[in-house]
Design an enzyme around this catalytic site. Structure first.
Site, mmCIF file in Angstrom:
data_model
loop_
_atom_site.group_PDB
_atom_site.id
_atom_site.type_symbol
_atom_site.label_atom_id
_atom_site.label_comp_id
_atom_site.label_asym_id
_atom_site.label_seq_id
_atom_site.Cartn_x
_atom_site.Cartn_y
_atom_site.Cartn_z
ATOM 1 N N LEU A 51 0.947 -1.107 -0.112
ATOM 2 C CA LEU A 51 -0.006 0.017 -0.154
ATOM 3 C C LEU A 51 0.934 1.126 0.003
ATOM 4 O O LEU A 51 1.821 1.343 0.784
ATOM 5 C CB LEU A 51 -1.072 -0.109 1.395
ATOM 6 C CG LEU A 51 -2.141 -0.934 1.133
ATOM 7 C CD1 LEU A 51 -2.745 -0.776 2.566
ATOM 8 C CD2 LEU A 51 -3.057 -0.723 0.307
ATOM 9 N N ASP A 52 0.628 2.162 -0.796
ATOM 10 C CA ASP A 52 1.626 3.568 -0.839
ATOM 11 C C ASP A 52 1.304 4.154 0.539
ATOM 12 O O ASP A 52 0.518 3.952 1.397
ATOM 13 C CB ASP A 52 1.054 4.112 -2.054
ATOM 14 C CG ASP A 52 -0.324 4.615 -1.960
ATOM 15 O OD1 ASP A 52 -0.774 5.261 -1.154
ATOM 16 O OD2 ASP A 52 -0.820 5.045 -3.193
ATOM 17 N N LYS A 53 1.844 5.140 0.614
ATOM 18 C CA LYS A 53 2.525 5.955 1.884
ATOM 19 C C LYS A 53 0.986 6.520 2.269
ATOM 20 O O LYS A 53 0.835 6.497 3.695
ATOM 21 C CB LYS A 53 3.341 7.135 1.659
ATOM 22 C CG LYS A 53 3.672 7.871 2.989
ATOM 23 C CD LYS A 53 4.599 8.665 2.865
ATOM 24 C CE LYS A 53 4.995 9.922 4.114
ATOM 25 N NZ LYS A 53 5.930 10.850 3.751
ATOM 26 N N SER A 97 -1.860 5.579 1.709
ATOM 27 C CA SER A 97 -2.897 4.536 1.885
ATOM 28 C C SER A 97 -3.253 3.779 3.099
ATOM 29 O O SER A 97 -1.980 3.653 3.661
ATOM 30 C CB SER A 97 -2.901 3.538 0.612
ATOM 31 O OG SER A 97 -3.066 4.339 -0.522
ATOM 32 N N ARG A 110 -5.715 5.850 -7.712
ATOM 33 C CA ARG A 110 -5.524 6.984 -7.784
ATOM 34 C C ARG A 110 -5.253 7.457 -9.002
ATOM 35 O O ARG A 110 -5.829 8.417 -9.636
ATOM 36 C CB ARG A 110 -4.244 7.438 -7.080
ATOM 37 C CG ARG A 110 -4.280 7.157 -5.295
ATOM 38 C CD ARG A 110 -3.189 7.554 -4.625
ATOM 39 N NE ARG A 110 -3.038 7.014 -3.395
ATOM 40 C CZ ARG A 110 -3.655 7.687 -2.381
ATOM 41 N NH1 ARG A 110 -4.278 8.823 -2.519
ATOM 42 N NH2 ARG A 110 -3.669 7.146 -1.113
#
Length: 233
Positions: A102-104, A106, A190
């Site tokens: 998961l990106d930062k 999220s 996104r």
């Protein structure tokens, strides 16, 4: 072989081998590609038998602001902060790797394990389980926009689409969507929403397959049991 046995990551294994810490049948080996036949060769680390680690699978409710990596070259906090000092059955956790990422910005359900083959099945875009997200956006979408998210759009030559997208609830200026993905592409949601001029305010992964985040608190983790594993098959 060391990573397949759940003892460390591939990069860490390479470092151990280069440092002369790994021996095969009593002889120091410095080649990471040295051929190993499981059950035939005796592998040792620092003179101790390199027995396979017991398999462990766990889920974390990832907080926003953490990056999904073991070490960050920019010094940012990582998801491992949530596992620092963690113990299971009065023993420290073994080495574990994130399953996907998961990106930062999220949040939500993030899996960890020390079973590379299992992780590969979970993240396989063709046969892996669907991922479900709750996404807050800065607009109120209409039926046509939701249909367009499902139909998909080409972004930088890459087709991005949702398996499904539906409205959960809306306020005066923003709304929550439930978006299901059956593949994993970098920052897919996104980028998909941005293609339709929809900005993400929050993005939370709430389920992988039928395994849901449930009431697991932010920053907390728990080990998966056999019933949980069945939900991911």
């Amino acid at each position: 072989m060391l990573s397949k046995q759940g003892l460390c990551s591939r990069s860490e294994a390479t470092k151990w081998i280069a440092a002369g810490r790994v021996s095969v049948d009593g002889r120091i080996v410095r080649d990471p590609e040295f051929p190993i036949v499981q059950g035939r060769h005796r592998i040792e680390i620092d003179g101790n038998a390199a027995d396979a680690a017991p398999r462990l699978y766990l889920m974390l409710n990832k907080p926003r602001g953490l990056v999904t990596t073991a070490q960050d070259e920019r010094g940012r906090d990582t998801v491992y902060r949530c596992l620092d000092g963690a113990r299971l059955h009065d023993a420290p956790l073994p080495w574990l790797a994130p399953v996907g990422r998961l990106d930062k910005a999220s949040e939500g359900l993030l899996l960890f394990c020390n079973d590379p083959q299992w992780a590969a099945r979970i993240t396989d875009p063709d046969s892996g389980p669907d991922k479900t997200y709750h996404v807050q956006i800065d607009a109120i979408p209409d039926a046509a926009q939701l249909a367009a998210l499902h139909a998909g759009v080409s972004v930088d030559g890459e087709l991005l689409r949702a398996k499904s997208a539906r409205l959960l609830r809306s306020g005066e200026k923003n709304a929550w969507l439930e978006i299901v993905l059956d593949e994993g592409r970098n920052r897919q949601i996104r980028r998909l929403l941005a293609a339709f001029d929809l900005n993400v305010l929050r993005l939370i992964r709430v389920a992988i397959g039928t395994l849901s985040l449930g009431d697991l608190a932010k920053g907390q983790w728990r080990a998966l049991d056999e019933q949980d594993l069945q939900r991911l098959r």
